[in-house]
Design a protein around this motif. Structure first.
Motif: not given
Length: 666
Positions: A493-496, A531-533, A602-604, A608-609
């Motif tokens: 949530d923080c990064l998105l 969010i992969r990090i 969830t999806r965001e 384009g990614k």
């Protein structure tokens, strides 16, 4: 007179539309009775928010505005009220509405009120935690309107007051002036201000140091009827500029601005041919190069074709504005059309501020500007070119809303880059937090309903010292911590959210403010919300037993407003006869083949990614109720047979013992 009863309270929850998990905590100050909060003054130096209202000025603690610290009353006299009503004004208008609050160089506060349509000013001091008026009342004519509901603009530079306001009882005369021992002001007529129906609430001084020694400018944003338009009654947005050192002319333009120039201000959105009207302006100073300073402005427009209202934010670089004010002029021709002026432009250039070159020529003040230049200025005040936004288009456009106030905060992210975060108030009491990243349209990070009942946001003040945003409507003042990141409860949530204020602290395992931090354990991903990090975490699926053919519900309630999708064995489950996707979960009518792992995520999409985040997983096991019942019946029969055999065996044992005992007795 007894003071009004004050109700101080906190709103801890409210409806929000945000990518965060919890609504933002806000502190409110509200009067039970209507006091018409009219003005706000932020005083970081004394830790107070000074509030002007009807008949009084009071202070609230910047740490917690629910704490009222002092109050000073300033009521209109009975005689002034009676005179006001005798002249035809409504009873409610015939009070003293405090509409001007400015800090002077000595720390005192300039206070001006409408005073029952007799504008009056005084000075206020704050000592030992108490407010007190100095009692040296002066006329406020021209410093603020007579009418408490008429819009105007004012600014204090040092001890010098600039204002753009109506100057008579009827509100038919508008002047832009500087109030010093030698007052300098606009004149009357369409070349100055042509029937301005709204003066924006932003008068902005641009402080700078220039190699050519040019004086500073003061800018005024407003709307007026367009003299250059053939269509009657067309309102357009304008930006006007004057020089701070302008003393008026020697023979021509005596006591009037010799540097007043104006240009159309464009913010293109809405229908073709429709005009957008400026509402508020905020200047972001560029400390390294003043020419790169940027004005952010809110606009409204009524779309004629669609019938819906639109609103927008546009940004303008000061260097672009300077080019417009250094260009060609418009002039009115004999056939009442406005065309490009073909007259030779005199030297020095009309409207120029005093600089080193002019000083070298003996022109050290505006009183010494040649008459040819002033004669040209007296006929030409409107520039040909239009001031256009930096990107050629608005930063943000929305429909069915009306932006009112705007403030900007510059936030330095973990990688050292600066980001401008916009806080925008609306006329229905909402606050929008938006940010614009390079190569992207502005995106709204958070949308917050400020008041329980819809009411316009009339003022916004941002304290860089406390990290708090303060504002008010006519009835309530509010306080919000703009650096609060606690509502983002997970790293994803923080990064998105891509909030420049916030980063994920890997040591404390929480989302926290990056402002002023040197914590090397924090991470951000403002470019694409990667969010992969984030640190990995193991999620254990919930084991669920479902009955064959019976409709059952698998809940999924994400902590964000992002869309969700379901997958089973890495394939997406779409709505169908056996699976129905709802906003809060999945209805399933399972067969034996539906046993397995179900994942709700969830999806965001960012640049384009597609970013996915697992909300919950279910390990579904299917059982046949009919088979279960049959097996249960068999088990019951078997158990009953076993019980019968045991009872028969026990009876036989008892009978044998009885016979043995009888033989022994004989």
């Amino acid at each position: 007179m007894r003071p009004p009863v004050v109700l101080l309270y906190f709103f801890l929850t409210c409806e929000t539309f945000t990518t965060s998990s919890e609504p933002r905590r806000r502190v409110f100050f509200q009067f039970k009775e209507s006091v018409n909060l009219s003005s706000l003054l932020l005083r970081d130096d004394i830790g107070q928010l000074v509030v002007g209202a009807k008949g009084k000025v009071f202070t609230l603690s910047l740490d917690n505005i629910a704490e009222k610290t002092s109050e000073a009353q300033w009521m209109s006299s009975s005689e002034d009220k009676d005179t006001c009503k005798f002249k035809g004004r409504a009873t409610e208008e015939c009070h003293n509405f405090i509409r001007v609050l400015h800090t002077m160089e000595d720390g005192k506060i300039l206070v001006c009120g409408t005073n029952a349509f007799v504008p009056t000013c005084d000075y206020l001091s704050f000592k030992y935690g108490n407010l007190s008026f100095q009692g040296y009342k002066t006329a406020g004519k021209g410093k603020l309107p007579y009418n408490p509901y008429t819009r105007f603009a004012s600014l204090v530079d040092g001890n010098t007051l600039y204002s753009a306001s109506t100057t008579n009882f009827l509100g038919t005369e508008v002047l832009f002036q500087r109030h010093t021992a030698k007052v300098v002001k606009t004149g009357y007529g369409p070349s100055w201000l042509y029937d301005p129906t709204m003066i924006s609430l932003s008068l902005v001084e641009v402080s700078k140091s220039s190699l050519d020694g040019e004086d500073d400018h003061v800018f005024l944003f407003f709307t007026e009827k367009a003299v250059e338009e053939r269509r009657y009654n067309i309102e357009v947005s304008r930006i006007a500029r004057v020089c701070k050192s302008d003393l008026g002319g020697g023979r021509i333009l005596v006591d009037q601005w010799t540097s007043f120039l104006k240009a159309r201000l464009d913010c293109p959105f809405g229908d073709a041919g429709s005009h957008t009207l400026v509402q508020d302006v905020f200047l972001v100073h560029n400390q390294s190069n003043w020419k790169d300073s940027i004005f952010y402005a809110t606009f409204t427009s009524n779309s004629k074709s669609s019938g819906c209202s639109k609103t927008a934010v546009c940004a303008y670089k000061l260097s672009d504005i300077r080019k417009v004010f250094s260009g060609e002029f418009l002039t009115e021709s004999s056939n009442l059309c406005w065309d490009t002026s073909t007259e030779n432009q005199p030297s020095p250039y009309p409207g120029s501020c005093i600089n080193n070159e002019m000083r070298a020529q003996g022109v050290k003040t505006s009183l010494l500007v040649p008459e040819k230049t002033l004669e040209f200025m007296n006929k030409h005040r409107l520039m040909k070119s239009v001031v256009t936004p930096i990107t050629g288009k608005p930063l943000l456009v929305q429909t069915e809303k009306q932006f009112s106030k705007i403030v900007i905060d510059q936030v330095t992210s973990l990688d050292g880059r600066q980001h401008q975060v916009m806080f925008i108030g609306t006329d229905s009491g909402w606050l929008q937090k938006a940010v614009s990243f390079d190569g992207e349209d502005s995106r709204i990070i958070e949308e917050l309903q400020l008041f329980e009942t819809p009411q316009p946001v009339n003022s916004l003040k941002l304290s860089l010292k406390t990290g708090q945003l303060y504002g008010c409507s006519n009835k309530e003042a509010f306080q919000i911590n703009v650096r609060d990141c606690s509502r983002y409860t997970s790293c994803d949530d923080c990064l998105l959210a891509r909030d420049p204020y916030c980063g994920w602290d890997q040591i404390r395992d929480q989302c926290a403010s990056v402002v002023g931090t040197s914590n090397g354990s924090m991470i951000q991903s403002l470019d694409d919300g990667d969010i992969r990090i984030c640190p990995t975490s193991d999620m254990k699926p919930a084991i669920v037993h479902l009955s064959l053919g019976a409709a059952q519900f698998l809940p999924c309630s994400p902590q964000t407003n992002l869309p969700v999708s379901w997958s089973f064995s890495n394939s997406i489950r779409f709505p169908g006869p056996q699976h129905t996707v709802l906003s809060q979960g999945l209805i399933i009518r399972p067969s034996f083949s539906d046993a397995g792992l179900y994942t709700c995520e969830t999806r965001e999409t960012v640049k384009g990614k597609v970013h996915r985040k697992t909300v919950i997983q279910y390990a579904v096991q299917i059982q046949d109720n009919n088979s279960t019942v049959m097996n249960l019946k068999v088990a019951v029969i078997t158990l009953a047979a076993c019980c019968s055999l045991v009872m028969f065996f026990l009876c036989c044992c008892c009978l044998i013992r009885h016979k043995k005992a009888k033989r022994q007795n004989n």
